[in-house]
Design a protein around this motif. Structure first.
Motif, PDB file in Angstrom:
ATOM      1  N   ASN A 104       0.822  -1.210   0.000  1.00  0.00           N
ATOM      2  CA  ASN A 104       0.000   0.000   0.000  1.00  0.00           C
ATOM      3  C   ASN A 104       0.859   1.263   0.000  1.00  0.00           C
ATOM      4  N   ASP A 105       2.129   1.114   0.388  1.00  0.00           N
ATOM      5  CA  ASP A 105       3.021   2.274   0.452  1.00  0.00           C
ATOM      6  C   ASP A 105       3.678   2.573  -0.888  1.00  0.00           C
ATOM      7  N   ILE A 106       3.546   1.677  -1.848  1.00  0.00           N
ATOM      8  CA  ILE A 106       4.208   1.868  -3.146  1.00  0.00           C
ATOM      9  C   ILE A 106       3.478   2.965  -3.918  1.00  0.00           C
ATOM     10  N   SER A 107       4.194   4.005  -4.261  1.00  0.00           N
ATOM     11  CA  SER A 107       3.654   5.073  -5.105  1.00  0.00           C
ATOM     12  C   SER A 107       4.517   5.255  -6.342  1.00  0.00           C
ATOM     13  N   ASP A 112      -2.318  14.341 -11.874  1.00  0.00           N
ATOM     14  CA  ASP A 112      -2.438  12.893 -11.863  1.00  0.00           C
ATOM     15  C   ASP A 112      -2.876  12.348 -13.210  1.00  0.00           C
ATOM     16  N   GLU A 113      -3.590  13.176 -13.962  1.00  0.00           N
ATOM     17  CA  GLU A 113      -4.061  12.734 -15.274  1.00  0.00           C
ATOM     18  C   GLU A 113      -2.919  12.578 -16.270  1.00  0.00           C
ATOM     19  N   LEU A 114      -1.827  13.318 -16.046  1.00  0.00           N
ATOM     20  CA  LEU A 114      -0.693  13.263 -16.962  1.00  0.00           C
ATOM     21  C   LEU A 114       0.333  12.215 -16.572  1.00  0.00           C
ATOM     22  N   CYS A 115       0.319  11.757 -15.326  1.00  0.00           N
ATOM     23  CA  CYS A 115       1.373  10.875 -14.819  1.00  0.00           C
ATOM     24  C   CYS A 115       0.826   9.471 -14.635  1.00  0.00           C
ATOM     25  N   SER A 116       1.642   8.489 -14.963  1.00  0.00           N
ATOM     26  CA  SER A 116       1.230   7.094 -14.833  1.00  0.00           C
ATOM     27  C   SER A 116       1.513   6.535 -13.453  1.00  0.00           C
ATOM     28  N   THR A 117       2.021   7.328 -12.532  1.00  0.00           N
ATOM     29  CA  THR A 117       2.295   6.901 -11.169  1.00  0.00           C
ATOM     30  C   THR A 117       1.518   7.768 -10.204  1.00  0.00           C
ATOM     31  N   GLU A 118       1.393   7.279  -8.990  1.00  0.00           N
ATOM     32  CA  GLU A 118       0.670   8.009  -7.954  1.00  0.00           C
ATOM     33  C   GLU A 118       1.558   9.101  -7.387  1.00  0.00           C
ATOM     34  N   LEU A 119       1.045  10.323  -7.368  1.00  0.00           N
ATOM     35  CA  LEU A 119       1.798  11.457  -6.866  1.00  0.00           C
ATOM     36  C   LEU A 119       1.296  11.858  -5.493  1.00  0.00           C
ATOM     37  N   ILE A 148       8.157  -2.425  -9.952  1.00  0.00           N
ATOM     38  CA  ILE A 148       6.732  -2.568  -9.657  1.00  0.00           C
ATOM     39  C   ILE A 148       6.178  -1.194  -9.323  1.00  0.00           C
ATOM     40  N   SER A 149       4.957  -0.921  -9.778  1.00  0.00           N
ATOM     41  CA  SER A 149       4.334   0.368  -9.532  1.00  0.00           C
ATOM     42  C   SER A 149       2.825   0.191  -9.556  1.00  0.00           C
ATOM     43  N   LYS A 150       2.098   1.165  -9.015  1.00  0.00           N
ATOM     44  CA  LYS A 150       0.640   1.123  -8.975  1.00  0.00           C
ATOM     45  C   LYS A 150       0.072   1.523 -10.335  1.00  0.00           C
ATOM     46  N   LEU A 151      -1.018   0.865 -10.684  1.00  0.00           N
ATOM     47  CA  LEU A 151      -1.756   1.281 -11.860  1.00  0.00           C
ATOM     48  C   LEU A 151      -2.518   2.564 -11.568  1.00  0.00           C
ATOM     49  N   PRO A 152      -2.461   3.542 -12.446  1.00  0.00           N
ATOM     50  CA  PRO A 152      -3.159   4.800 -12.163  1.00  0.00           C
ATOM     51  C   PRO A 152      -4.673   4.591 -12.197  1.00  0.00           C
TER      52      PRO A 152
END
Length: 917
Positions: A646-649, A865-872, A842-846
């Motif tokens: 859950n901490d992976i951003s 957030d709409e422009l980035c594929s990772t959680e900010l 490994i990364s979260k799906l937006p």
């Protein structure tokens, strides 16, 4: 067929199977005798040691050239290694070895005396001439050293600060009157020899004098006779005349020659002018390209010189008004057994017996030549040495002196020995030669030998071990080569191992007074070592080389440090401060025995200020609250691996997630040891001042280590009114391996020294396999990511919910960047540096974002957030954007969409994981 000696000399010894000019075998041994010289370990004696014996030019370790640095600073293939290939060849050995081209010791035998004067460069910049006197003790048990009364060496200044590169002495032959009168007159002095000290741009002449009541008791002195500074060109060499002791010749780098006569200088210390010899070389470009002048020597006449260059050797006849130059040897004449494209002459010297013969060494061959036979060597050897820079010739009788067996007396009186080698490589070889075997008088063979005077090589070359206390067996040589390879790229083993910087052989008269007796004779060698020691050792003539010395075979072979580093005579002008850091825990971790070291420490009672101070309850509550806010100490009922995922951003490697898993599993009691604030730190004493330690501040945003969003420390070495004490959470102050070891100790392993069950590597491997298993169930992966293996563990008993079912959407994705993938070509080249721990991310799906309806006047940073594929994640201090910011955002969004449409790899990446545009 031509069977002349000229035809036979074209086949070098050791380069052909049966050299025509080689005397070897059972028939020659009974006449020639033993020609191998081995050191006697029991005869090794320490004479004198001083830092003044070391050269200042060797105190600096060699450095890497720019191409070599670029090539070794990264793992190939890389950009730096490709750039290094464009900068041409890189070799720093020539620069380092230039300090060891010449013998640093020069011997002058004092007439009518059982002593010898040893000269060498000394001083802060090796600009002074140092010397000492060696004599045989009255008991004949060894050598006695004579220096100043305070124990320092005798020294004489040259008048300039240039570094002395070479010292040459020329003895004076006494007429029978001078030395005899000196013994009865304590106030008179006599010249026993002359000395030349040559630097890079100057030459200095000295007279060596002894004074008063016996040559054995008085201190010798150096009287300066003059000096010459060449400002426009550097000095290559200077040589003494064997015919007229007061004359010498200096050769410059541009090929110019100067003749100096000490008798014409008048009073001492007068600046010598010299006479420039009018020499016209074969072309004006004699110094162009790779051609370099090597040196000059006098031949059989006082006005005939031999001058050597890297590609040719010339004979200069100065007896007439115009100098006659003739070529004696060219490098092209060695084309049969050497590649003349890279072949060059490296060093040469004359044979002092008649003035006709001289010795010349190239990269591959050693030549014995005669000025009466131009362009045709008398004898050749394939020396097998790496860039030899030193050569000298001795009579065999000097090396086989004091023999108890007169069977080989003819060979000792007729033979010669050439010593060729390099001080930088510590490799020296002995080449023996002489006339053909004697035939009975009156026979045809005797008449032919008297007519032709053919010179033969006596036996094959043998190694001369100047460093006579090393075992030469295969095991010791192999161990030494392995240690050389283990040294870093920028360190040469010559800077670590004890090597020989200079040597000299005592004359037969002085060596005969020593008690060593050998059946076949021998000699006494005086050598200067890179550790600043002067040693003597006896070498005896033997039939075969001794490969193994029992005295030194069992000794530990290792490289020590600072052999070539010396202390300057001047005092250090700056304050010396040394700060020591105790890294015993780091050393224990690297050596794999951290549990043992920590276990032994925890058994000892704690002494110091930590024993008196303890954390207050208020501080404990504040620290717990901050740790929980930063992601620690969450609901302990949930699995720790769930907290980590859950901490992976931001994208993280599997290894990094495994480390977070270990951090999340630590109890709060240990976390309080790993994180603290500045008010709890104890100040340490540095330079008699108390200084507090500094660590990076833990970010306020909830996350687990390692922390990417961090700010530097907000303090300096001392709190002040401008910089107030801060209660920010900093750390970790203890590394994770130490905390894991303490955690196991807390869980019941009270004896960590004997607990073989716990291993940091095994614990990390288990967490890594656990993360891989969860990642394979909760993430969508591309075709290049394979996490399933035999070591994966099942987590069904460790979770309340089942992840990875076909109905449940997977919130993560796995991918391997193209830069991390090892190609087949890399494996073929041996560049196997891939590690699966780091090359899979490994990364979260937006999450799918819904655009707001209608016109929006203001918006927050979440619109990115709409422009980035990772959680900010955003800091709380960020404010909402107005109309101008929204306008810039729309422009950025259009450019971003255009880039996505034009980049095919990114389109494939988004479509593979079903990213929403």
């Amino acid at each position: 067929m031509d069977f002349s000696s000229e035809w036979k000399s074209l086949f070098p010894v050791s380069a052909v199977l049966a050299a025509p000019l080689l005397l070897s075998g059972p028939s020659s041994k009974p006449i020639l005798g033993p020609l191998v010289f081995n050191p006697q370990p029991q005869s090794l004696n320490h004479i004198y040691s001083s830092p003044s014996l070391l050269p200042d030019s060797l105190s600096h370790p060699p450095h890497l050239s720019l191409p070599r640095f670029l090539e070794t600073s990264s793992v190939p293939p890389s950009t730096s290694s490709s750039v290094a290939s464009l900068l041409g060849p890189h070799s720093h050995q020539d620069d380092d070895a230039s300090h060891l081209l010449h013998n640093r010791l020069s011997f002058l035998q004092r007439p009518d005396s059982n002593s010898v004067i040893v000269f060498f460069p000394t001083g802060a910049n090796s600009e002074q001439v140092g010397f000492l006197v060696l004599s045989v003790k009255d008991s004949g048990s060894g050598l006695n050293v004579r220096v100043e009364n305070n124990g320092n060496l005798f020294t004489e200044k040259t008048g300039v600060e240039y570094r002395i590169l070479r010292i040459l002495v020329n003895p004076v032959v006494d007429s029978g009157l001078g030395f005899a009168n000196l013994a009865g007159n304590s106030n008179s002095s006599v010249t026993v020899g002359y000395l030349i000290a040559s630097t890079l741009y100057s030459v200095h002449w000295f007279a060596v004098k002894v004074k008063g009541g016996g040559l054995n008791s008085e201190r010798p002195s150096l009287v300066c006779l003059g000096g010459k500074v060449f400002k426009s060109c550097s000095v290559v060499c200077a040589c003494w005349s064997p015919h007229l002791p007061e004359e010498s010749v200096v050769l410059l780098e541009n090929g110019a020659l100067f003749l100096f006569d000490l008798e014409s200088n008048g009073s001492p210390s007068v600046r010598s002018r010299g006479t420039r010899l009018r020499v016209s070389w074969e072309d004006d470009s004699s110094t162009s390209g790779n051609r370099k002048w090597l040196g000059c020597e006098f031949s059989w006449h006082p006005r005939i010189l031999i001058v050597a260059r890297s590609d040719a050797v010339f004979l200069l006849d100065l007896r007439f008004d115009e100098c006659v130059v003739s070529c004696l040897v060219k490098v092209e004449m060695m084309s049969r057994y050497a590649s003349t494209e890279n072949e060059r002459f490296l060093t040469f010297t004359t044979v002092g017996s008649d003035g006709f013969h001289f010795v010349l060494a190239s990269d591959t061959l050693l030549l014995l030549c005669d000025v009466r036979k131009p362009t045709m060597p008398v004898l050749q050897w394939a020396h097998g040495l790496d860039k030899p820079c030193y050569v000298d010739v001795f009579r065999l009788s000097e090396l086989r002196s004091k023999s108890r067996n007169d069977t080989y007396r003819w060979a000792s009186e007729s033979g010669f020995c050439i010593i060729l080698g390099s001080f930088w490589n510590c490799n020296f070889r002995l080449f023996c030669y002489g006339p053909s075997l004697p035939a009975p008088r009156g026979t045809l063979g005797f008449e032919v030998s008297e007519l032709l005077k053919t010179i033969y090589a006596w036996e094959l070359p043998s190694d001369l071990l100047l460093l006579g206390h090393c075992c030469q067996c295969g095991s010791c040589l192999m161990r030494e080569e392995i240690l050389k390879d283990d040294l870093p790229e920028w360190i040469d083993w010559q800077q670590k191992k004890e090597i020989v910087l200079g040597f000299g052989i005592l004359c037969r008269g002085l060596s005969g007074l020593l008690p060593e007796l050998d059946e076949f004779g021998g000699f006494t060698l005086i050598r200067l070592l890179s550790s600043g020691k002067l040693e003597s050792q006896r070498y005896c003539a033997s039939w075969d080389s001794i490969k193994k010395y029992k005295e030194f075979h069992r000794g530990l072979l290792h490289f020590e440090d600072n052999f070539l580093c010396i202390q300057d005579d001047e005092e250090y002008r700056f304050t010396r401060r040394f700060k020591y850091v105790k890294l015993d825990n780091l050393s224990a971790y690297l050596n794999g025995n951290l549990t043992k070291v920590l276990g032994s420490k925890m058994k000892k009672p704690c002494k110091g200020p930590q024993e008196k101070e303890s954390f207050s309850p208020e501080c404990h509550e504040i620290l717990c609250g901050k740790l929980k806010a930063c992601g620690f100490g969450r609901l302990r009922s949930s699995p720790a691996v769930a907290v980590v995922f859950n901490d992976i951003s931001l994208p993280a490697s599997i290894h990094e997630v495994a480390l977070r898993r270990l951090w999340a599993g630590l109890p709060m009691e240990l976390l309080q040891l790993a994180f603290s604030n500045y008010s709890e730190f104890l100040e340490v004493l540095v330079d008699q001042k108390k200084v507090a330690l500094e660590f990076l501040v833990v970010p306020d945003l909830p996350q687990l280590p390692p922390f990417f969003q961090r700010r530097p420390s907000c303090r300096s070495n001392k709190w002040s009114q401008k910089v107030q004490r801060d209660d920010a959470l900093v750390g970790p102050v203890l590394p994770l391996p130490v905390l894991l070891t303490l955690h196991e100790y807390r869980n019941g392993y009270s004896d960590l020294e004997g607990a073989g069950e716990f291993s940091l590597e095994r614990e990390l491997s288990l967490r890594f396999d656990e993360v891989k298993q969860v990642a394979s169930e909760r993430a969508v992966s591309d075709s290049g990511c394979e996490l399933h293996d035999e070591c994966a563990v099942s987590l069904a008993d460790d979770r309340e919910e089942m992840w990875g079912s076909s109905e449940t959407p997977k919130p993560f994705y796995l991918y391997s960047p193209g830069a991390f993938k090892c190609s087949t070509m890399d494996h073929r080249k041996g560049n196997d540096f891939c590690d699966k721990k780091f090359d899979i991310l490994i990364s979260k799906l937006p999450e799918k974002k819904h655009a707001p309806h209608g016109k929006v006047e203001t918006a927050g940073p979440e619109m990115f957030d709409e422009l980035c594929s990772t959680e900010l994640r955003y800091d709380a201090c960020l404010k909402s954007f107005g109309a101008n910011e929204l306008k810039a955002y729309n422009i950025l969004k259009r450019q971003w969409s255009k880039w996505q449409d034009g980049f095919s790899l990114y389109r494939e990446f988004r479509s593979q994981f079903k990213f929403q545009k």
